[in-house]
Scaffold this motif. Structure first.
Motif: not given
Length: 208
Positions: A114-121, A170-176, A185-190
């Motif tokens: 379970h993700f507790t820290v998500h990548p930030k934009s 530019d405008k690429a999304s990064f998730r884990c 589990d999949t993190s939110c995207a930064g």
């Protein structure tokens, strides 16, 4: 049980002492994770010993090494969740009753991460370094970073660094994605915002 032990049985048992199991078992096991218990017994008379299983679930196997040691091992699945009763005996074939070790192994389902820290934009200038961080809680977690929902080769840590970003990012999304034996589990995207580097042009006014 797999055993290839041979016994030489003495006729006089009057002074024979019982063997003693000196090893301690683990009461916990996890679904799809190896469980191992190294059994050890000692005999004051230095008799050879034989381990046997009297009650054992199908996912476990007892292998007697014939030297006072044995290995109990196996991998439980989801059908084995709960209490599993174990009865193991050891004997030197001189005693009337074998020495018994009874215990229960509780098999637990592994919780998915379970993700507790998500990548930030982030907003950066081209050619700068950027670092995304994600963190998940759980057992034996493996990470995989994605750019625009596609795996990034060799990015398998909780942090990902891009040394030099370009305008194409530019405008690429990064998730884990975090995975273990219990699921994923999949993190939110930064979202990465990349601006063009400013070019400073200096004029020599003396030449005008």
């Amino acid at each position: 049980i797999l055993s290839f032990c041979f016994q030489v049985i003495a006729s006089d048992n009057s002074l024979n002492e019982k063997p003693v199991i000196i090893s301690n078992f683990s009461e916990k096991a996890k679904v799809n994770i190896d469980y191992t218990y190294y059994l050890q017994a000692r005999d004051k008379d230095n008799d050879s010993l034989i381990f046997e299983s009297k009650e054992l679930p199908e996912w476990l196997k007892l292998v007697d090494s014939c030297n006072g040691n044995a290995l109990l091992s196996g991998i439980p699945d989801f059908t084995d969740v709960g209490d599993n009763k174990i009865i193991i005996t050891v004997t030197d074939n001189k005693i009337a009753e074998p020495v018994i070790q009874k215990f229960v192994i509780n098999v637990e389902q592994i919780d998915p991460p379970h993700f507790t820290v998500h990548p930030k934009s982030l907003k950066v200038v081209e050619n700068e370094e950027v670092k995304f961080i994600a963190k998940a809680e759980g057992l034996d977690i493996k990470y995989q970073w994605q750019k625009n929902n596609k795996d990034i080769i060799n990015e398998k840590n909780s942090a990902m660094v891009i040394d030099y970003v370009s305008l194409t990012d530019d405008k690429a999304s990064f998730r884990c994605i975090a995975t273990n034996q219990g699921g994923n589990d999949t993190s939110c995207a930064g979202i990465l915002k990349v601006e063009a580097a400013k070019i400073n042009i200096e004029y020599d006014v003396t030449q005008v």
